[in-house]
Structure formats: C-alpha cells, structure tokens
Design a protein around this motif. Structure first.
Motif, mmCIF file in Angstrom:
data_model
loop_
_atom_site.group_PDB
_atom_site.id
_atom_site.type_symbol
_atom_site.label_atom_id
_atom_site.label_comp_id
_atom_site.label_asym_id
_atom_site.label_seq_id
_atom_site.Cartn_x
_atom_site.Cartn_y
_atom_site.Cartn_z
ATOM 1 N N HIS A 182 2.835 -12.104 3.576
ATOM 2 C CA HIS A 182 2.914 -10.777 2.972
ATOM 3 C C HIS A 182 3.884 -9.882 3.741
ATOM 4 O O HIS A 182 4.620 -9.094 3.132
ATOM 5 C CB HIS A 182 1.525 -10.150 2.913
ATOM 6 C CG HIS A 182 0.644 -10.775 1.883
ATOM 7 N ND1 HIS A 182 -0.693 -10.469 1.759
ATOM 8 C CD2 HIS A 182 0.917 -11.689 0.913
ATOM 9 C CE1 HIS A 182 -1.210 -11.177 0.762
ATOM 10 N NE2 HIS A 182 -0.265 -11.923 0.242
ATOM 11 N N VAL A 186 7.233 -8.044 2.273
ATOM 12 C CA VAL A 186 7.557 -6.625 2.474
ATOM 13 C C VAL A 186 8.944 -6.487 3.087
ATOM 14 O O VAL A 186 9.731 -5.615 2.675
ATOM 15 C CB VAL A 186 6.488 -5.951 3.356
ATOM 16 C CG1 VAL A 186 6.937 -4.546 3.767
ATOM 17 C CG2 VAL A 186 5.164 -5.884 2.617
ATOM 18 N N PHE A 269 0.750 -1.736 0.782
ATOM 19 C CA PHE A 269 1.047 -2.740 -0.236
ATOM 20 C C PHE A 269 -0.204 -3.548 -0.599
ATOM 21 O O PHE A 269 -1.056 -3.803 0.253
ATOM 22 C CB PHE A 269 2.127 -3.709 0.253
ATOM 23 C CG PHE A 269 3.451 -3.060 0.560
ATOM 24 C CD1 PHE A 269 4.464 -3.052 -0.374
ATOM 25 C CD2 PHE A 269 3.666 -2.464 1.799
ATOM 26 C CE1 PHE A 269 5.686 -2.452 -0.088
ATOM 27 C CE2 PHE A 269 4.878 -1.856 2.093
ATOM 28 C CZ PHE A 269 5.889 -1.850 1.150
ATOM 29 N N PHE A 271 -1.067 -7.240 -3.026
ATOM 30 C CA PHE A 271 -0.345 -8.404 -3.534
ATOM 31 C C PHE A 271 -1.189 -9.185 -4.538
ATOM 32 O O PHE A 271 -2.413 -9.234 -4.428
ATOM 33 C CB PHE A 271 0.034 -9.339 -2.373
ATOM 34 C CG PHE A 271 0.835 -8.665 -1.297
ATOM 35 C CD1 PHE A 271 2.214 -8.746 -1.295
ATOM 36 C CD2 PHE A 271 0.204 -7.951 -0.284
ATOM 37 C CE1 PHE A 271 2.957 -8.124 -0.298
ATOM 38 C CE2 PHE A 271 0.931 -7.331 0.707
ATOM 39 C CZ PHE A 271 2.316 -7.408 0.695
ATOM 40 N N ILE A 276 4.382 -8.337 -4.834
ATOM 41 C CA ILE A 276 3.870 -6.985 -4.604
ATOM 42 C C ILE A 276 3.346 -6.419 -5.910
ATOM 43 O O ILE A 276 4.083 -6.314 -6.901
ATOM 44 C CB ILE A 276 4.982 -6.087 -4.028
ATOM 45 C CG1 ILE A 276 5.420 -6.602 -2.660
ATOM 46 C CG2 ILE A 276 4.509 -4.644 -3.937
ATOM 47 C CD1 ILE A 276 6.666 -5.909 -2.119
ATOM 48 N N ILE A 279 2.240 -0.429 -4.582
ATOM 49 C CA ILE A 279 2.842 0.221 -3.424
ATOM 50 C C ILE A 279 2.364 1.672 -3.435
ATOM 51 O O ILE A 279 2.616 2.406 -4.393
ATOM 52 C CB ILE A 279 4.379 0.203 -3.466
ATOM 53 C CG1 ILE A 279 4.916 -1.212 -3.688
ATOM 54 C CG2 ILE A 279 4.953 0.797 -2.173
ATOM 55 C CD1 ILE A 279 6.410 -1.251 -3.947
#
Length: 296
Positions: A182, A186, A269, A271, A276, A279
């Motif tokens: 993750h 990002v 964030f 997921f 993603i 946000i």
C-alpha cells in the motif's frame, strides 16, 4: 405506517444497505452476522418515525451500530447462535430475498484483513464500536458517543485505547507485505500526480475512487486523475519546501506533509484490491491538530 410509507422507507433504506452492511461486517467480522444486523436494523427502522430525521444515512449507521453493540455484548454471555432471519411481525426486508454478493463479501474481507479481525476480538464491545465507526467510517465522536451511551470525550478515549491496541499487536507477515504494498501504491500515486502522469494515476486508482477534502468531494478515477495531473504537486503538497512522510493517519495508511517540522496537511488512504479507493485530504489546521498521526 401506511403501505405506501413503508414502501418509500424501504426504498430509502435499500439505498443505504451496502454501507450499512459494510459497517456491520467490520463490526462483527462475519458476513452472515452482518446480514442479520442489517435485518434487525430494518425491523427497528420500520417501527420508528423517520419524518424528523434530517440525515437518514447517519441515523441508520447509528441504528446498525447499536444493533452490533448488542450482538457483541451477547457474545460475552452465551455461545454464538444465528439470529432469526426476520423478527416476528417485522415487515419483509427490502432486499431480504436477494442472495449475498460473494464479490462484495470478498471486498469487505480484503479491506478488513484477518489480522485486524483477530485484534478487534480482543477489544471490549464499546472500544471495538468506537474504533470501527470513527477510524474506518469517519463517524464523528459526538455520534459515536450516542451509540455507546458515553460522552464525546469518553468515546474519543475508547477509540484511542483501541487504536493503541491495534497498533501494538503482532502483525502477521502477509499484513506487513500488504501494508508495504500500500505504501508503494501511495508512492506511485504521488509520483504520477507530480509528473502529470494521467495513465499512471489511473493504474493505481479504483474506478469508483472517492477523494474528500474541505473543498468538496470528487468521485471516479477519471475525474480524480484529471484533477491530480492538472494541479500536480500544488494540489497535494504545501509551500515552502514541504517534506512528505509515510504515516498512519488515524490508523490508516497515509502521508503527513511537514513544513518547518510542523504537519501542514495529511492524506489518508483506503484500498480495495491493491487500488486506492478513498483519499481523505485534511488541510484545516484545527482538523489536522485533532488527527492521530504516527510516523511509519
């Protein structure tokens, strides 16, 4: 309540069903129990006067939260048993006949993670509810307090204790790998935004991604990618000379943007299947100050 009123309420309830099911699943760790909780919520809602409810979605989340709290507390006193699918005398659920969606169950299970469910089982029901509602669904502490019958300050303490326990737990290797992945996603998102790489942004965004900030809400991968690539670093960072650091922001994977050693803004964030999906961008100084930011 007339038949027409019941039908109208059922339509409104159905519009929120997916969200309510997601809340219940994260609370209870079981898709079957989540369905039971939503059933019970429908029973309670169908017997209530909703004419004066301004925010139906928030009110329904509170109802489901209370149902889940009752179910969690019952685990302490008896062995788990399946609840009746429909309480006696309740109107049929608007989606009662529809089978569970296996793909949706997989999405929910992936977002929760087996390790987190194990840790959640070590929390008290009130701690678990406060953590899930606030940290995973951004429910304000004032509303969490109403569910657990505490003051907002006490609800904040419940969530904080739960958050410390979650962070202090042993993280299995697969969860460490997932968290590292993750962070890589990002990094790819931020690099693509800085470079105006539209295709690179689409590669890491869920098609139904949601971006929330004080300026409003943007939905959809194409719209988010256009905005990010158009504004580049100006839309995501600060001046002068910001420094970005990976961090847990209220327990979620995120980025803290520092200016002169002070957190100027934070990005959080969420997921779905290594893309993603959400946000949250926080720039208001008062809101930033209330965030629980832990460097990674």
């Amino acid at each position: 309540m007339s038949a027409d009123d019941t039908d109208f309420l059922a339509q409104r309830f159905e519009a929120h069903r997916g969200h309510l099911r997601a809340v219940a699943h994260r609370m209870l760790g079981s898709a079957a129990e989540a369905e039971d909780a939503v059933q019970e919520a429908w029973f309670r809602v169908s017997r209530s006067d909703t004419d004066r409810v301004d925010n139906l979605g928030g009110w329904l989340t509170t109802v489901v939260g209370r149902v889940c709290l009752d179910m969690l507390r019952s685990r302490k006193s008896r062995a788990e048993e399946p609840l009746d699918s429909t309480p006696h005398g309740a109107p049929p659920s608007p989606a009662h006949a529809a089978p569970a969606d296996p793909e949706q169950d997989a999405l929910l299970a992936d977002s929760v993670g087996a390790a987190l469910l194990v840790v959640l089982d070590t929390l008290t029901p009130a701690e678990r509810l406060a953590f899930v509602l606030h940290d995973l669904f951004a429910v304000p502490y004032e509303e969490v307090a109403a569910v657990v019958d505490r003051t907002p300050a006490a609800a904040r303490q419940l969530a904080s204790r739960a958050r410390r326990r979650v962070r202090g737990a042993d993280v299995p290797e697969d969860d460490r790998v997932r968290r590292r992945r993750h962070r890589e996603i990002v990094d790819a998102f931020l690099a693509a935004a800085r470079n105006g790489d539209f295709e690179g942004l689409l590669d890491v965004l869920d098609p139904d991604v949601v971006v929330r900030s004080e300026a409003g809400v943007t939905t959809g991968a194409a719209a988010v990618a256009r905005g990010a690539s158009a504004f580049g670093s100006a839309a995501l960072t600060a001046r002068p000379t910001p420094v970005s650091r990976h961090a847990l922001v209220d327990g979620a994977v995120g980025v803290a943007v520092l200016v002169d050693g002070r957190v100027e803004r934070a990005l959080r964030f969420a997921f779905v299947r290594d893309r993603i999906a959400v946000i949250d961008i926080v720039t208001d100084p008062e809101r930033v100050a209330r965030l629980d930011i832990a460097p990674v």
